[in-house]
Design a protein around this motif. Structure first.
Motif, short mmCIF file in Angstrom:
data_model
loop_
_atom_site.label_atom_id
_atom_site.label_comp_id
_atom_site.label_asym_id
_atom_site.label_seq_id
_atom_site.Cartn_x
_atom_site.Cartn_y
_atom_site.Cartn_z
N ARG A 78 2.02 4.45 48.04
CA ARG A 78 2.26 5.53 48.99
C ARG A 78 3.74 5.87 49.09
O ARG A 78 4.13 7.03 49.25
N ILE A 79 4.58 4.87 48.99
CA ILE A 79 6.03 5.09 49.10
C ILE A 79 6.68 5.15 47.72
O ILE A 79 7.54 5.99 47.47
N GLY A 80 6.25 4.26 46.84
CA GLY A 80 6.93 4.13 45.54
C GLY A 80 6.70 5.27 44.59
O GLY A 80 7.63 5.70 43.89
N VAL A 81 5.48 5.79 44.53
CA VAL A 81 5.18 6.86 43.57
C VAL A 81 5.92 8.15 43.91
O VAL A 81 6.55 8.76 43.02
N PRO A 82 5.91 8.62 45.17
CA PRO A 82 6.69 9.84 45.47
C PRO A 82 8.18 9.66 45.16
O PRO A 82 8.82 10.59 44.67
N ALA A 83 8.71 8.47 45.44
CA ALA A 83 10.12 8.22 45.13
C ALA A 83 10.37 8.30 43.63
O ALA A 83 11.38 8.84 43.16
N LEU A 84 9.42 7.78 42.86
CA LEU A 84 9.54 7.82 41.40
C LEU A 84 9.48 9.26 40.89
O LEU A 84 10.24 9.66 40.01
N LEU A 85 8.58 10.05 41.48
CA LEU A 85 8.44 11.45 41.06
C LEU A 85 9.68 12.27 41.42
O LEU A 85 9.96 13.29 40.77
N LYS A 86 10.41 11.84 42.45
CA LYS A 86 11.65 12.53 42.83
C LYS A 86 12.86 12.01 42.08
O LYS A 86 14.00 12.35 42.41
N ALA A 87 12.60 11.15 41.07
CA ALA A 87 13.68 10.54 40.27
C ALA A 87 14.61 9.71 41.14
O ALA A 87 15.82 9.62 40.88
N ALA A 88 14.05 9.11 42.19
CA ALA A 88 14.84 8.23 43.07
C ALA A 88 14.05 6.95 43.31
O ALA A 88 13.68 6.63 44.44
N PRO A 89 13.77 6.19 42.25
CA PRO A 89 12.93 4.99 42.39
C PRO A 89 13.57 3.94 43.28
O PRO A 89 14.78 3.82 43.36
N GLU A 90 12.73 3.19 43.99
CA GLU A 90 13.19 2.10 44.84
C GLU A 90 12.27 0.91 44.68
O GLU A 90 11.50 0.86 43.70
N MET A 91 12.38 -0.05 45.59
CA MET A 91 11.67 -1.30 45.42
C MET A 91 10.16 -1.12 45.25
O MET A 91 9.54 -1.72 44.38
N ASN A 92 9.57 -0.29 46.09
CA ASN A 92 8.13 -0.08 45.99
C ASN A 92 7.75 0.52 44.64
O ASN A 92 6.66 0.25 44.12
N SER A 93 8.67 1.31 44.09
CA SER A 93 8.41 1.89 42.77
C SER A 93 8.32 0.80 41.72
O SER A 93 7.46 0.86 40.82
N LEU A 94 9.20 -0.21 41.81
CA LEU A 94 9.18 -1.30 40.85
C LEU A 94 7.87 -2.07 40.92
O LEU A 94 7.27 -2.40 39.90
N VAL A 95 7.44 -2.36 42.14
CA VAL A 95 6.19 -3.11 42.31
C VAL A 95 5.01 -2.29 41.79
O VAL A 95 4.13 -2.80 41.09
N ALA A 96 5.01 -1.00 42.16
CA ALA A 96 3.91 -0.14 41.71
C ALA A 96 3.87 -0.05 40.19
O ALA A 96 2.80 -0.13 39.58
#
Length: 820
Positions: free
Chosen positions: A218-236
């Motif tokens: 829920r948090i990581g994928v939108p951040a990844l799509l905005k080219a601003a990955p964060e911790m949740n993106s790594l786990v996802a």
């Protein structure tokens, strides 16, 4: 909202320091917002507003996927009679900086308010409406209870972890049991079969990812799509890679090369479970980091025994007003600040000042809310309520300090800003290298390496390293009577190389007494004293109190004062019984052209003893000299000796004569003296001391010390001093004992050492384990880091940092009040 002000709001969805940085940048992009600081540990953002709208702030955070926490409250409002009344009520509410919308209803006599939580609450909103002329009170409490929120977060994390664990355990046993338990692989193959086993794992792992693990997506994928990955993106990414590879191996095995058809469902499930476990442990630990604030909040009772119209009733504190008469029974906790009007008792002020000895209280003395009454009964008049009480101000100071961002954190912020994209690049490079030169099965090794790098590199520990230590350190400092009003003072105090003390009221008790009255012309000392004491009654200087006390001791009746004027740094002028009086230091006599030679010898004798000589002139002629001595505080010498033991130089700045100042300095072992300094000269004296010694702290308590407190690298105000001095300081000592200087310095150094330990661990952990996760040890050992172990290590790194910060809760005072 167009006013210029500072606010704090609660921000949701922060799961690492990278999140805090992105939220910070989102807020900085809002017009009218500046000085933004987002604290990952507290989940709060601080900023300065100059015309920015609360809705713009909320929209910016929401767009960045870190929504501000909003609350809605209903106020009961009386006095509204028409539509213009509604407009005034709504206008008063919208003038509060964090209010997003306000709607008043004439029929129901209520107002609905939606606001950003953190800087205000229902009681403050009600006060804003009341001040506009429409008495209001909260219909339902919406007070921010941080302890309850922390408990709810911890409870939610616990439930999610347990759900994930229950779903993951069968997956782990089916897959890993086949590798470690003899005969289990054959048992599975001969009963349900490998395909059924993989299918069951697929179902359970999918549930883990879609249910308790959905927060990462829920948090990581939108951040990844905005080219601003964060911790949740790594786990996802990591969990999805393991799940996707395994799903292909199960449903379309022909797509994969022979020998690489294996499943890693257990890795995906265990990754999510272990990280959820880490978050649960983090939530529990973070709850303890704010224990000091909760302890302070818990000091204030919920009700007070208030007497109105001759009848005493138990009222909630939000219904008590300034001026109300409150009765305090033996053993009760003081509800609000107030002045004793009847009774005597001893009050335990340890939780406010850090001093263990109870303080005697009687008529005229002040009480502080949160302290504990002893065996006597007291009646007192409330002088402050709500956010104006000492306890509320202390809590506000501590919260502000806890939300600060220290310079030492700058490096961590820079690293975190680029860390996640770099980690993704490293993971992709690891996969590419393994695919190019790795041993069979190439694809399997590449998957393990890539997933392990993604999982082990989550920057939680980096984000927690500094703010958790600040929270615990400043909280513990408050418990021992040291308030860091500004978080930056923690780091600056650690760098101090010299401490300059004001003398009167700081190194001394601040209650001088008259030791000598010598007249110039044989006049009656009592007659001179009564005129001087009457004139000094208009002055706030401690020497004036000494003159009054001496006159009272001699039983003198004081005449009326017809004119009075304070001469800063020199003394006073006054008219008493038709006489023109000048009272002050030798420089005042010089300025006014009054000869002092007949009493210069007496003044020099006083100075040689370390006492102050105060000259009195009547009608332009020298009349007398007073000897004034202010006893040193019991802890002064011990504190100075302890500072020397830490390699810190000590200076004293005073308006006394050079001879008097040097006599005191010899007695205390002070390294450097700046004497005969006017109030405006203290700033220049501090500049000279800074050039000589380096980073400088100044300790003072009087209104004349405020400029010096503000000018010093670190201003330390003795809490028994004036509010002006305290507001200008970086650090406040709640008791008048100078042991607090040592405690502040010690807490600063311990906290900074704790921060450095945390930062070293966080950085060293990633620097050491990312290459291991990528597989650099494989050529030497034949071993690769399992994604499951990577998840466990990542969670443990955050727990380690939090546990290390929590050690500060057990720090004992470096020096107890009045003793070494």
């Amino acid at each position: 909202m167009t006013s210029s002000t500072d606010i704090r709001i609660d921000v949701q969805g922060l799961s690492c320091a990278g999140c805090a940085g992105r939220a910070e940048r989102a807020l900085s992009g809002v017009a009218g917002v500046s000085d933004v600081s987002v604290n990952f540990a507290t989940g709060r953002a601080q900023m300065h507003l100059d015309g920015a709208e609360a809705t713009a702030i909320a929209e910016a955070l929401s767009a960045a996927n870190y929504p501000a926490r909003e609350e809605t409250v209903t106020l009961n409002v009386s006095g509204m009679t028409c539509a213009s009344c509604l407009g005034r009520v709504e206008g008063a509410l919208m003038a509060v900086p964090t209010v997003m919308s306000a709607s008043a209803n004439l029929a129901t006599e209520t107002a609905q308010v939606r606001y950003l939580a953190g800087s205000t609450d229902a009681n403050q909103l009600a006060r804003a409406v009341t001040d506009a002329g429409y008495p209001a009170r909260p219909k339902e409490s919406a007070t921010d209870d941080q302890a309850a929120r922390r408990a709810a977060e911890s409870d939610y994390a616990r439930r999610q972890t347990l759900i994930a664990a229950v779903l993951t355990l069968p997956v782990f046993l089916l897959e890993m049991g086949s590798h470690v338990i003899p005969g289990m692989a054959a048992l599975i193959a001969g009963t349900i079969g490998v395909t059924a086993s993989w299918t069951l794992q697929f179902i359970l792992t999918t549930l883990v990812l879609a249910w308790p693990g959905r927060q990462f997506y829920r948090i990581g994928v939108p951040a990844l799509l905005k080219a601003a990955p964060e911790m949740n993106s790594l786990v996802a990414l990591g969990a999805s890679a393991a799940w996707a590879y395994s799903t292909v191996a199960l449903l379309a095995p022909g797509v994969l090369p022979e020998g690489t058809r294996a499943v890693y469902f257990e890795a995906a499930a265990v990754i999510v479970t272990l990280i959820l476990l880490g978050r649960w442990l983090e939530a529990r630990a973070k709850g303890r980091t704010g224990a000091a604030i909760q302890k302070l909040i818990g000091l204030q009772p919920e009700t007070a025994r208030v007497e109105r119209k001759g009848k005493t009733t138990e009222l909630p504190l939000d219904q008590v007003a300034v001026g109300d008469l409150i009765h305090l029974r033996p053993g009760d906790r003081v509800a609000l600040d107030g002045e004793v009007i009847e009774g005597s008792s001893y009050v335990d002020e340890a939780m406010i000042t850090g001093e263990a000895d109870p303080v005697a209280k009687s008529t005229g003395d002040m009480l502080v809310g949160g302290t504990i009454n002893g065996a006597g009964a007291l009646s007192y008049r409330a002088t402050a309520v709500g956010s104006d009480t000492v306890l509320a101000r202390i809590i506000e100071m501590v919260e502000q300090a806890q939300g600060a961002k220290l310079p030492v954190q700058a490096l961590a912020d820079k690293v975190v800003r680029v860390f996640v994209p770099v980690v993704i690049a490293v993971a992709l490079a690891s996969v590419a290298v393994w695919l190019a030169v790795g041993p069979v099965p190439v694809l399997t090794h590449a998957l393990v390496a890539g997933v392990s790098v993604l999982i082990i590199a989550c920057p939680c520990a980096m984000g927690l390293a500094t703010p958790t230590s600040i929270m615990v350190g400043t909280g513990r400092a408050a418990e021992i009577g040291v308030l860091f009003r500004k978080g930056e003072a923690l780091q600056r105090l650690d760098e101090v190389r010299a401490v300059a003390f004001d003398k009167t009221g700081t190194l001394t008790i601040g209650k001088p007494g008259v030791t000598l009255i010598e007249t110039a012309t044989g006049a009656d000392p009592d007659d001179i004293l009564r005129l001087a004491a009457a004139a000094q009654g208009k002055s706030e200087h401690p020497i004036a109190r000494a003159t009054e006390d001496e006159a009272a001791r001699r039983g003198l009746d004081l005449p009326q004062v017809s004119a009075f004027d304070a001469i800063p740094g020199h003394g006073i002028s006054a008219q008493v019984e038709g006489h023109d009086l000048l009272i002050g230091a030798h420089r005042l006599m010089q300025r006014e052209g009054i000869a002092t030679r007949t009493l210069d010898h007496a003044a020099k004798t006083l100075a040689d003893k370390g006492q102050s000589a105060i000259f009195i002139a009547v009608d332009g002629q020298l009349a007398a000299v007073l000897g004034i001595a202010d006893a040193l505080k019991p802890s002064s010498r011990a504190v100075i000796d302890a500072l020397h033991a830490k390699g810190v130089k000590v200076a004293m700045i005073t308006g006394d004569s050079q001879t008097t100042a040097e006599a005191i300095a010899r007695d205390l072992g002070i390294d450097h003296v700046e004497a005969e300094v006017l109030p405006e000269g203290k700033v220049h004296a501090l500049t000279a001391l800074r050039e000589r010694f380096g980073t400088l702290a100044f300790v003072g308590d009087g209104i004349n010390d405020a400029p010096a407190l503000a000018h010093a690298d670190i201003g330390i105000a003795v809490g028994t001093g004036t509010d002006v001095a305290i507001e200008a300081a970086d650090v406040v000592l709640m008791s008048g004992d100078l042991a607090g200087v040592l405690n502040a310095l010690d807490m600063s150094r311990r906290t900074l050492r704790n921060i450095r330990q945390n930062l070293f661990w966080a950085f060293a952990y990633n620097v050491a384990l990312i290459p291991v996760a990528a597989g650099v040890l494989y050529p030497l050992t034949g071993l690769m880091l399992s994604p499951m172990l990577a998840a466990g290590a990542m969670a443990l790194s955050s727990v380690f940092v939090l546990s290390n910060a929590l050690r500060l809760r057990r720090v004992a005072p470096a020096m107890k009040g009045g003793s070494a």
